[in-house]
Scaffold this motif. Structure first.
Motif, PDB file in Angstrom:
ATOM      1  N   ILE A 168       0.885   5.052  13.966  1.00 10.97           N
ATOM      2  CA  ILE A 168      -0.222   4.627  13.107  1.00 10.97           C
ATOM      3  C   ILE A 168       0.136   3.330  12.391  1.00 10.97           C
ATOM      4  O   ILE A 168      -0.653   2.372  12.373  1.00 10.97           O
ATOM      5  N   GLU A 169       1.323   3.270  11.803  1.00  8.22           N
ATOM      6  CA  GLU A 169       1.721   2.072  11.058  1.00  8.22           C
ATOM      7  C   GLU A 169       1.902   0.859  11.971  1.00  8.22           C
ATOM      8  O   GLU A 169       1.519  -0.253  11.624  1.00  8.22           O
ATOM      9  N   LYS A 170       2.506   1.064  13.150  1.00  6.50           N
ATOM     10  CA  LYS A 170       2.712  -0.053  14.072  1.00  6.50           C
ATOM     11  C   LYS A 170       1.387  -0.586  14.601  1.00  6.50           C
ATOM     12  O   LYS A 170       1.248  -1.786  14.888  1.00  6.50           O
ATOM     13  N   THR A 171       0.399   0.301  14.727  1.00  3.68           N
ATOM     14  CA  THR A 171      -0.891  -0.103  15.296  1.00  3.68           C
ATOM     15  C   THR A 171      -1.824  -0.714  14.258  1.00  3.68           C
ATOM     16  O   THR A 171      -2.501  -1.716  14.524  1.00  3.68           O
ATOM     17  N   ALA A 172      -1.866  -0.105  13.074  1.00  2.00           N
ATOM     18  CA  ALA A 172      -2.856  -0.502  12.068  1.00  2.00           C
ATOM     19  C   ALA A 172      -2.240  -1.131  10.826  1.00  2.00           C
ATOM     20  O   ALA A 172      -2.976  -1.487   9.897  1.00  2.00           O
ATOM     21  N   GLY A 173      -0.925  -1.283  10.796  1.00  2.00           N
ATOM     22  CA  GLY A 173      -0.291  -1.824   9.604  1.00  2.00           C
ATOM     23  C   GLY A 173      -0.097  -0.755   8.547  1.00  2.00           C
ATOM     24  O   GLY A 173      -0.416   0.417   8.744  1.00  2.00           O
ATOM     25  N   LYS A 174       0.421  -1.164   7.410  1.00  2.00           N
ATOM     26  CA  LYS A 174       0.691  -0.215   6.329  1.00  2.00           C
ATOM     27  C   LYS A 174      -0.552  -0.014   5.465  1.00  2.00           C
ATOM     28  O   LYS A 174      -1.525  -0.774   5.540  1.00  2.00           O
ATOM     29  N   GLN A 175      -0.494   1.003   4.630  1.00  2.00           N
ATOM     30  CA  GLN A 175      -1.583   1.274   3.691  1.00  2.00           C
ATOM     31  C   GLN A 175      -1.344   0.540   2.383  1.00  2.00           C
ATOM     32  O   GLN A 175      -0.194   0.313   1.980  1.00  2.00           O
ATOM     33  N   ASP A 176      -2.433   0.196   1.722  1.00  2.00           N
ATOM     34  CA  ASP A 176      -2.362  -0.454   0.414  1.00  2.00           C
ATOM     35  C   ASP A 176      -2.507   0.624  -0.657  1.00  2.00           C
ATOM     36  O   ASP A 176      -3.566   1.241  -0.785  1.00  2.00           O
ATOM     37  N   THR A 177      -1.461   0.837  -1.420  1.00  2.00           N
ATOM     38  CA  THR A 177      -1.451   1.936  -2.388  1.00  2.00           C
ATOM     39  C   THR A 177      -2.517   1.793  -3.463  1.00  2.00           C
ATOM     40  O   THR A 177      -2.957   2.795  -4.032  1.00  2.00           O
ATOM     41  N   LYS A 178      -2.970   0.578  -3.747  1.00  2.00           N
ATOM     42  CA  LYS A 178      -3.941   0.395  -4.839  1.00  2.00           C
ATOM     43  C   LYS A 178      -5.305   0.995  -4.500  1.00  2.00           C
ATOM     44  O   LYS A 178      -6.117   1.231  -5.399  1.00  2.00           O
ATOM     45  N   ASN A 179      -5.554   1.255  -3.207  1.00  2.00           N
ATOM     46  CA  ASN A 179      -6.838   1.839  -2.809  1.00  2.00           C
ATOM     47  C   ASN A 179      -6.752   3.342  -2.551  1.00  2.00           C
ATOM     48  O   ASN A 179      -7.726   3.953  -2.102  1.00  2.00           O
ATOM     49  N   PHE A 180      -5.586   3.963  -2.821  1.00  2.00           N
ATOM     50  CA  PHE A 180      -5.437   5.397  -2.599  1.00  2.00           C
ATOM     51  C   PHE A 180      -6.322   6.202  -3.539  1.00  2.00           C
ATOM     52  O   PHE A 180      -6.504   5.840  -4.705  1.00  2.00           O
ATOM     53  N   HIS A 181      -6.836   7.302  -3.011  1.00  2.00           N
ATOM     54  CA  HIS A 181      -7.512   8.302  -3.847  1.00  2.00           C
ATOM     55  C   HIS A 181      -6.432   9.286  -4.292  1.00  2.00           C
ATOM     56  O   HIS A 181      -6.179  10.299  -3.647  1.00  2.00           O
ATOM     57  N   LYS A 182      -5.766   8.965  -5.393  1.00  6.37           N
ATOM     58  CA  LYS A 182      -4.626   9.760  -5.859  1.00  6.37           C
ATOM     59  C   LYS A 182      -5.119  10.817  -6.842  1.00  6.37           C
ATOM     60  O   LYS A 182      -5.209  10.589  -8.045  1.00  6.37           O
ATOM     61  N   LYS A 183      -5.467  11.955  -6.306  1.00  7.52           N
ATOM     62  CA  LYS A 183      -5.914  13.073  -7.125  1.00  7.52           C
ATOM     63  C   LYS A 183      -5.014  14.272  -6.853  1.00  7.52           C
ATOM     64  O   LYS A 183      -4.599  14.520  -5.730  1.00  7.52           O
ATOM     65  N   GLN A 184      -4.738  15.036  -7.906  1.00 11.10           N
ATOM     66  CA  GLN A 184      -3.923  16.226  -7.762  1.00 11.10           C
ATOM     67  C   GLN A 184      -4.696  17.305  -7.014  1.00 11.10           C
ATOM     68  O   GLN A 184      -5.852  17.584  -7.330  1.00 11.10           O
ATOM     69  N   LEU A 185      -4.061  17.892  -6.015  1.00 12.87           N
ATOM     70  CA  LEU A 185      -4.680  18.951  -5.236  1.00 12.87           C
ATOM     71  C   LEU A 185      -4.170  20.291  -5.740  1.00 12.87           C
ATOM     72  O   LEU A 185      -2.966  20.492  -5.866  1.00 12.87           O
TER      73      LEU A 185
END
Length: 624
Positions: A333-350
């Motif tokens: 996934i990372e090699k194909t699409a690059g890394k994720q940008d943490t500032k756009n994460f939906h960081k909610k406690q599950l």
């Protein structure tokens, strides 16, 4: 979401001006696309309403409509997602409906079988593919949230890919793909990304269940426009993929290929949880990560026909759903699409956030010799509020029997605990169980777990000593008639928690009384009969698959008062386990005067309890 073939033909109306709030949107052909089946036009009834935003950015309303007098709305309302609850969800039109998950500003993760022709093994022409983002319950997709697809990138070793590696006929393995969008995603409150599981992630380390989400159907080619959600059991076990002797099942080859697969749902050890349905393919399984937030651990791949499970609720008939295990494909996934940008994460406690000992110190743990352990809320140095069922038992005739040896354990900074005795307890008049003790077997469907429901389920505990906390650390009471704000924070101790220290906080939406009763009434069709009175608040847990029974009752539902101070707007008295049904909370604002009068009965009242404490202003420095 395949919840035993009930939620099949429910439809959401278009977003209409708030001026139409009193109209029956489900009977208006201008707001609902009427459907016919075998020449008969269906009549729809309204199941729920949600706030929405029109294309002109005006606030409006939308209604969920299901066929009149049918069972179709049961799971759509019971499992229905809340407004903008899962902003990373993508609805894909890829020559059929699938789900997807926003990975970063240009890529969507989905299942390979959604974008590969089943017969030819060729990747489908993406010219007419559409990706819709920001589509949640009550929201209308505007044109700027529709995206075209520039490229389809299928995992090279997908088992059904033409000219790919050789696999047994019919097997679906390495079922993952990426869609490259034609333009960058415009992120905002309704559109976020979901962090993917790291390499080597253990899905069951932090929770034994996951949340699945989608618009999938339970009937052939009939999808739900109401996003559904459910808690499912995680089954990372080899036996999940073994074939059944004498039965031809989709799992017949998988015992050799279980690596890279994640098993969820079905029946295991006598416990049922939902499975994915047609239209859910490519959607997420969300697991609890190391920091407590939700992360993408699976992509919906395949499941078995549930017809046999509908008739035979057992482990042989109710096969689980199988998901592509994300951590297994992390590097690709990372090699194909690059890394994720943490500032756009939906960081909610599950499944709740663990509360630090310096926060919500007004929450206490209550135990007794005969009753179950519970939570409670301090409103003064020697007074706590909890559910009456935590300190006493009552039958349907209102005969009350107090529990003995009631003790209160405090949470103090530094994870210290202190247990105090009780000088006296007041029970709200009219405390009684509503109906018989809960033991529901819904028409052979399965045994459903709920709490017993009580009327006037409220108690005030007066301690035999003084709690040494700053006055701003206590929860204030709401003024009489004050409306509970939404969302609110539900505070509860996990069952078998460590000495009352391990407190969790969860976000709840507060529903109107009418909306709450609509949800509950739908469940009457499968044997659940109950009714909240107008002194009970109705709450629905956000960013979860629904209510769970892994925590104790009696804890506080905390809102923020106008002065910014923690306000005890509810006391939890009821949950429906296994289902995304509403939780019940005593509406504290309707009992403020009684609570104050009960507190005044303490010998320590004059010295340590003053009326102004209920509504006092505290600065952030004081609350420190």
């Amino acid at each position: 979401m395949d919840a035993h073939r009930f939620a099949t033909r429910c439809r959401t109306t278009t977003c209409e001006s708030g001026l139409l709030v009193n109209l029956d949107l489900c009977s208006n052909p201008e707001t609902l696309s009427w459907r016919q089946y075998n020449g008969t036009r269906f009549v729809y009834e309204e199941i729920s309403r949600d706030v929405c935003t029109t294309n002109d950015d005006e606030m409006g309303v939308t209604a969920l409509c299901c066929r009149e007098n049918s069972s179709e709305g049961i799971h759509t309302t019971a499992y229905g997602a809340e407004y903008s609850e899962f902003p990373f969800m993508a609805l894909l039109n890829v020559g059929g409906q699938c789900g997807g998950v926003v990975y970063n500003k240009r890529y969507i993760l989905t299942a390979a079988h959604c974008v590969v022709d089943r017969k030819s093994g060729e990747i489908k022409d993406s010219t007419d593919f559409k990706v819709k983002l920001g589509r949640n319950v009550g929201s209308i997709v505007s044109p700027e949230n529709d995206y075209g697809v520039e490229a389809v990138l299928v995992y090279p070793n997908y088992s059904r890919l033409k000219n790919g590696p050789s696999f047994p006929l019919g097997i679906s393995y390495n079922d993952i793909a990426l869609l490259k969008l034609s333009r960058d995603i415009e992120f905002g409150p309704r559109i976020k990304t979901l962090q993917i599981a790291p390499e080597g992630f253990d899905e069951m380390r932090y929770a034994d269940q996951a949340v699945i989400v989608g618009w999938g159907a339970t009937d052939a080619n009939d999808v739900s426009e109401n996003m559904q959600k459910a808690n499912v059991i995680l089954r990372k076990d080899v036996s999940c993929f073994l074939s059944n002797p004498g039965k031809l099942t989709p799992w017949r080859w998988y015992e050799e290929f279980y690596q890279g697969l994640l098993c969820v749902g079905g029946v295991m050890d006598g416990k049922f949880s939902p499975v994915a349905g047609q239209g859910d393919s490519g959607g997420p399984a969300i697991c609890r990560g190391a920091d407590g937030s939700g992360i993408l651990c699976g992509i919906t791949s395949f499941g078995a026909d549930d017809e046999e499970c509908t008739n035979n609720i057992d482990e042989v008939s109710c096969r689980p759903s199988v998901y592509t295990e994300i951590d297994y494909f992390h590097d690709w996934i990372e090699k194909t699409a690059g890394k994720q940008d943490t500032k756009n994460f939906h960081k909610k406690q599950l499944y709740g956030e663990v509360v630090q000992s310096s926060n919500y110190e007004h929450q206490v743990h209550i135990t007794s010799k005969e009753g179950k352990s519970c939570g409670g809320t301090l409103i003064s140095p020697n007074t706590a509020v909890t559910a009456a069922q935590c300190v006493a038992n009552a039958d349907e005739n209102g005969v009350v029997k107090m529990y003995s040896d009631v003790q209160v354990t405090l949470r103090l900074q530094g994870l210290k605990v202190k247990t105090m005795g009780v000088s006296s307890i007041s029970i709200l008049d009219g405390f009684q169980r509503v109906g018989n003790p809960v033991d529901i077997e819904a028409q052979g469907f399965r045994v459903l777990k709920t709490d017993n429901l009580y009327r006037n389920d409220l108690a005030v505990i007066r301690l035999n000593g003084i709690v040494s906390l700053h006055s701003c650390k206590f929860a204030q009471l709401p003024r009489k008639g004050e409306y509970a704000e939404t969302p609110a924070i539900e505070l509860s101790f996990p069952r078998d928690g460590k000495y009352g220290v391990d407190l969790r906080a969860r976000e709840f939406n507060i529903s109107t009384q009418a909306e709450c009763q609509r949800r509950i009434d739908r469940l009457a069709k499968i044997g659940i009969h109950m009714e909240f009175d107008d002194k009970v608040l109705c709450g629905v847990e956000r960013y979860s698959g629904g209510s769970t029974c892994d925590r104790e009752l009696g804890g506080g539902l905390i809102c923020k008062g106008k002065n910014g101070k923690d306000t005890l707007c509810g006391v939890q008295i009821y949950r429906m386990c296994e289902w995304a049904g509403p939780n019940g909370f005593v509406d504290v604002a309707q009992h403020t005067d009684w609570i104050v009068n009960a507190a005044k009965q303490s010998d320590l009242y004059k010295k340590y309890f003053v009326d102004t404490l209920l509504y006092s202003y505290c600065s952030n420095r004081d609350r420190g």
